[in-house]
Design a protein around this motif. Structure first.
Motif, PDB file in Angstrom:
ATOM      1  N   LEU A 428       0.825  -1.207   0.000  1.00 42.03           N
ATOM      2  CA  LEU A 428       0.000   0.000   0.000  1.00 42.03           C
ATOM      3  C   LEU A 428       0.865   1.265   0.000  1.00 42.03           C
ATOM      4  N   THR A 432       0.079   4.078  -2.930  1.00 40.20           N
ATOM      5  CA  THR A 432      -0.599   5.280  -2.438  1.00 40.20           C
ATOM      6  C   THR A 432       0.430   6.367  -2.147  1.00 40.20           C
ATOM      7  N   LEU A 435      -1.084   7.821   2.377  1.00 41.04           N
ATOM      8  CA  LEU A 435      -1.387   6.906   3.482  1.00 41.04           C
ATOM      9  C   LEU A 435      -0.458   7.221   4.653  1.00 41.04           C
ATOM     10  N   ALA A 439      -1.686   4.398   9.846  1.00 39.62           N
ATOM     11  CA  ALA A 439      -2.404   3.348   9.115  1.00 39.62           C
ATOM     12  C   ALA A 439      -1.546   2.105   8.986  1.00 39.62           C
ATOM     13  N   SER A 476      -6.386  -4.014   4.174  1.00 42.06           N
ATOM     14  CA  SER A 476      -6.153  -2.940   3.196  1.00 42.06           C
ATOM     15  C   SER A 476      -7.278  -1.910   3.237  1.00 42.06           C
ATOM     16  N   VAL A 477      -8.517  -2.387   3.320  1.00 40.07           N
ATOM     17  CA  VAL A 477      -9.663  -1.477   3.395  1.00 40.07           C
ATOM     18  C   VAL A 477      -9.579  -0.622   4.651  1.00 40.07           C
ATOM     19  N   LEU A 480      -6.827   1.999   4.167  1.00 38.88           N
ATOM     20  CA  LEU A 480      -7.251   3.048   3.222  1.00 38.88           C
ATOM     21  C   LEU A 480      -8.288   3.962   3.852  1.00 38.88           C
ATOM     22  N   GLY A 483      -6.442   6.275   5.993  1.00 36.08           N
ATOM     23  CA  GLY A 483      -5.793   7.248   5.125  1.00 36.08           C
ATOM     24  C   GLY A 483      -6.752   8.302   4.600  1.00 36.08           C
ATOM     25  N   ARG A 484      -7.996   7.892   4.393  1.00 37.16           N
ATOM     26  CA  ARG A 484      -9.003   8.851   3.916  1.00 37.16           C
ATOM     27  C   ARG A 484      -9.372   9.841   5.020  1.00 37.16           C
ATOM     28  N   PRO A 487      -5.302  11.783   6.216  1.00 43.46           N
ATOM     29  CA  PRO A 487      -4.279  11.687   5.165  1.00 43.46           C
ATOM     30  C   PRO A 487      -2.965  12.343   5.585  1.00 43.46           C
TER      31      PRO A 487
END
Length: 533
Positions: A428, A432, A435, A439, A476-477, A480, A483-484, A487
């Motif tokens: 990841l 990305t 991230l 995370a 992973s979800v 992410l 990260g959303r 960030p």
């Protein structure tokens, strides 16, 4: 014990060690780059041989032939389909490492996330090597030698005692080899032993088939093709060691991690004198992996017909070798097996020491002394650390005999606990830009907890490779999502810090296509469409 076997074993082992130390004696070992990376001077031939032979240990000889004997050829999925992962690594992962000028896999994590992520992953790596890799390599070598030389009968001791004795001998020899010779000696030894292995890849099936066919190779081949053909099938069902469906889920993830992030493997590639050499070396290792079924799996097929009811299935390969080969070739095989155990063990020791010295010990000293640390002090610490973990591996390895469902199954299941969490956060990090480090830390811990729960607390009816894929997706979800919500303030940008030429190999795409075609052909041959039909 056959004197011819013993003498040929000693001769071949001595010659391999002599060539290795003569060729590496001129290399400097005064700095960490010299000792751990052969001063980045390895060409593509040495890289390819080192990658291949560091991957091939006694574990494969023992475990995969045992799996073929118990199940079928589905176990070739670990080796043959690794070509896909290796080509992806060659095209995308290695260029990133060499452009960034990293020396260890966690170095990338420091550049991508932060220092604490690097520290955390370095500790997980070390646990993986100390608990899983090093003891398993010693155990696999001990099993092979105990059977091949019939150590319990020769010395009048129990099988359990012979495992302890051989684990101790292999561990001591391997430790001395790594500490005295450094990384250059390991890579030269890999090259010499790879040549011997390819010779055996042709010799062992020939003598095995001839023995099975009462002097006729053709008759031996006909016996394999005409009876018990279910063992020829590489298209594994859900009850086999490697179900075919896992090749597209957890298997791909495991292979991508192993060839693209495992420190003792990556260390072979980034020690190259250029990106071109590293990519050519990986292609050579791919070709070698496609030839592996000849040596690592065909003997198991022959053993199915020779030994209908072996009680200790871990002895399939050494028993076959001892029964079908002339004495001097048994000695050569034993020498290669010892070399396979020692070189993989050495690579693990060297990489463990690299991680400890560069990622843990050096930062600690720099913080404590508030200045530069001498190379001599770092090398001394690295060698002491190798001695300590060698002793632990020696005392832990014999207890693998109590693992349930076979040695190779133990090796894969335990390894996943440490490796795939690392793969998740590095992968990841590759794809990305924002991230955050939090995370990565949450993802690492979350994966380990979930996988442990799936294996110890839940009675899932899924193959563990499918479980890996599911936990990977969930982790992973989660990462992410973090990260959303939080960030990284500035997007990550790869900063060039290359130590060697990073121009890619121009012909790599043509060779990659050829290797993939060969991989598909191998699966067609070992399927109900052809041999298993």
């Amino acid at each position: 014990m056959n004197p011819t076997v013993v003498l040929s074993f000693l001769l071949f082992t001595f010659l391999a060690a002599l060539i290795s130390f003569v060729k590496s004696s001129g290399s400097r070992k005064a700095t960490t780059t010299d000792f751990f990376f052969a001063n980045r001077t390895n060409g593509w031939l040495i890289i390819g041989a080192s990658l291949f032979f560091s991957n091939i240990s006694s574990n494969q000889f023992i475990g995969e032939n045992e799996s073929v004997y118990i199940n079928n050829m589905s176990v070739i999925g670990w080796g043959v389909t690794s070509v896909v992962a290796m080509l992806i690594v060659s095209e995308y992962f290695i260029p990133i490492y060499m452009k960034a000028g990293v020396m260890t896999t966690p170095d990338f994590l420091e550049k991508r996330y932060d220092k604490s992520t690097k520290l955390l992953v370095s500790v997980v790596f070390l646990f993986s090597y100390i608990i899983n890799l090093l003891p398993a390599v010693l155990y696999g070598g001990a099993v092979a030698f105990s059977s091949m030389f019939n150590i319990p009968s020769f010395l009048g001791i129990s099988y359990w005692q012979s495992i302890w004795l051989l684990v101790f001998i292999i561990g001591i020899i391997g430790g001395i080899y790594s500490i005295v010779g450094g990384f250059k000696a390991i890579t030269i030894s890999d090259t010499v032993l790879s040549i011997c292995m390819f010779m055996l890849a042709l010799i062992i099936p020939y003598f095995g088939l001839r023995y099975l066919g009462d002097g006729s190779v053709e008759m031996g081949f006909q016996k394999i093709l005409s009876s018990k053909t279910e063992h020829l099938n590489a298209i594994g069902s859900e009850t086999d060691a490697v179900p075919f469906s896992t090749l597209f889920t957890g298997m791909l993830i495991v292979n991508l991690y192993y060839w693209g992030m495992e420190q003792y493997i990556i260390q072979q590639a980034i020690a190259g004198r250029s990106l071109k050499d590293s990519q050519k070396g990986i292609a050579l290792a791919c070709f070698a992996k496609l030839l592996c079924p000849l040596l690592i799996n065909i003997p198991g097929l022959i053993a199915v017909h020779m030994y209908p009811s072996l009680t200790n299935t871990a002895e399939v390969f050494p028993t076959l070798v001892k029964d079908v080969l002339p004495g001097f070739l048994v000695g050569l095989t034993a020498s290669v097996l010892l070399g396979a155990a020692i070189t993989t063990y050495n690579a693990g020791l060297n990489s463990s020491s690299t991680l400890f010295v560069l990622n843990l010990y050096k930062p600690y000293l720099e913080k404590k002394k508030k200045g530069d640390v001498s190379e001599r002090q770092l090398l001394r610490a690295g060698k002491i650390f190798q001695i300590c973990i060698s002793l632990f591996a020696v005392f832990f390895a014999p207890f693998i005999i109590f693992a349930q469902h076979g040695f190779y199954n133990y090796l894969q299941k335990v390894g996943v606990l440490f490796t795939i969490p690392i793969f998740t956060i590095i992968f990841l990090g590759f794809i990305t830009k924002r991230l955050p480090a939090i995370a990565a830390k949450v993802g690492l811990v979350f994966f380990i907890v979930c996988y442990l729960a799936s294996q110890l607390l839940m009675n899932l009816k899924l193959h563990f490779l499918h479980v890996i894929a599911i936990v990977f997706v969930i982790t992973s979800v989660l990462m992410l999502l973090i990260g959303r919500l939080y960030p990284q303030p500035q997007p990550y940008v790869l900063q060039l810090d290359n130590k060697v030429d990073i121009s890619p190999w121009k012909n790599r795409h043509y060779i990659s296509m050829l290797l993939l075609i060969i991989m598909v052909i191998i699966y067609l041959v070992f399927s109900p469409v052809m041999l298993a039909g």
